[in-house]
Write a protein that holds these residues in place. Sequence first.
Motif, PDB file in Angstrom:
ATOM      1  N   CYS A 119       0.841  -1.202   0.000  1.00  0.00           N
ATOM      2  CA  CYS A 119       0.000   0.000   0.000  1.00  0.00           C
ATOM      3  C   CYS A 119       0.873   1.247   0.000  1.00  0.00           C
ATOM      4  O   CYS A 119       0.877   2.025   0.962  1.00  0.00           O
ATOM      5  N   PHE A 124      -1.901   4.805  -3.302  1.00  0.00           N
ATOM      6  CA  PHE A 124      -3.096   4.839  -2.449  1.00  0.00           C
ATOM      7  C   PHE A 124      -3.708   6.239  -2.412  1.00  0.00           C
ATOM      8  O   PHE A 124      -4.932   6.402  -2.509  1.00  0.00           O
ATOM      9  N   GLY A 176      -8.327   0.152   3.234  1.00  0.00           N
ATOM     10  CA  GLY A 176      -7.042  -0.388   2.842  1.00  0.00           C
ATOM     11  C   GLY A 176      -6.239  -0.811   4.072  1.00  0.00           C
ATOM     12  O   GLY A 176      -6.453  -0.314   5.171  1.00  0.00           O
ATOM     13  N   PRO A 177      -5.281  -1.735   3.913  1.00  0.00           N
ATOM     14  CA  PRO A 177      -4.997  -2.406   2.648  1.00  0.00           C
ATOM     15  C   PRO A 177      -5.445  -3.865   2.587  1.00  0.00           C
ATOM     16  O   PRO A 177      -5.384  -4.474   1.524  1.00  0.00           O
ATOM     17  N   TRP A 196      -8.958  -1.983  -1.105  1.00  0.00           N
ATOM     18  CA  TRP A 196      -7.602  -2.096  -1.641  1.00  0.00           C
ATOM     19  C   TRP A 196      -7.185  -3.566  -1.527  1.00  0.00           C
ATOM     20  O   TRP A 196      -7.509  -4.227  -0.546  1.00  0.00           O
TER      21      TRP A 196
END
Length: 351
Positions: A119, A124, A176-177, A196
């Motif tokens: 990430c 991101f 995320g992630p 994510w």
Amino acid sequence: MTNIVTSVEIDAPFPRPPVELTSEEKSKHKNAIKRLLEEHNAVLIAHYYTDPDIQSLAEETGGFVGDSLEMAKFGAQHEATTLIIAGVKFMGETAKILSPEKRILMPTLEATCSLDLGCPIEEFSKFCDQHPDREVVVYANTSAAVKARADWVVTSSIAVDVLEHLAEQDKKIIWGPDKHLGRYIQQKTGADMLLWQGACIVHDEFKTKALEQTKALHPDAAVLVHPESPQSVVELADFVGSTSQIIKAANDLPQQKLIVATDKGIFYKMQQKVPGKELIIAPTAGEGATCRSCAHCPWMKMNALQVLSEVFEGDDKEIFVDEALAEKALIPLEKMVNFAKTIQSEVKSNI
């Protein structure tokens, strides 16, 4: 609604495992570390996934063993001026953000995390910018920069509560992630989430068919699973929860055999809580298995006694976080801490 976000490929070499020490060598290193902690007004704080020698040393010296949030909170409240964080780099960063006035050292700054690696802040942040109508919620297993980009930071023990709170406000979420934890949260809360596609190399390797076979061999065993595991593994669980929740469940469940799908470093604490129970690690082998981690994080394993005894040597052991970045990252971290306090207060009031 759950939508999937393209993942970032990780091409990082695994670290070499530390050299095995004899009992005499271990004792020598432990005595040296104890002396250094006293000399430097330092305290050792270790994660559940570090090796038993590190966890036991933390306990023996008045330190602490816990999850990433518990580690940072303990460090912030402790009177020591230097915190030795035995874990992976994002844990040291979190400790520094919550305790900026303290010196934060780690046995090695090379100990990282596949979720953190998967990430990167540039990718991101770019994705977040494409969806400005969504709250950004990130797992604690991320860099300080990713935390600074987020509206909320959560650990696995509080993630469902936070996302349920946001879902009740009709908030749309970027998560995320960790894709497996994100999917688990979405199913529990019904939140509208974009996921994510990161994964923990340890939990991602637990195998469904092999776990079914293990259950067949031990039909009287309960299965305890961390929600970073694949959905098909989670569906086989008798209990799903964070590291601290799994340890509590081990004590609460009536079964005398426990099959555990998380990093086997947790067995040290679990055996303290349930010395009479049999603990079985969930299988990472099976069809298509690579067993790169074999249920123990290779980066956590870097926190060995021999490198810990050298933590005060050289200038490459200290964690630094840019002051402006730390101020931004502190905002979502404090939101999580305050939210956790609210939940604890509500639980106490209902007792």
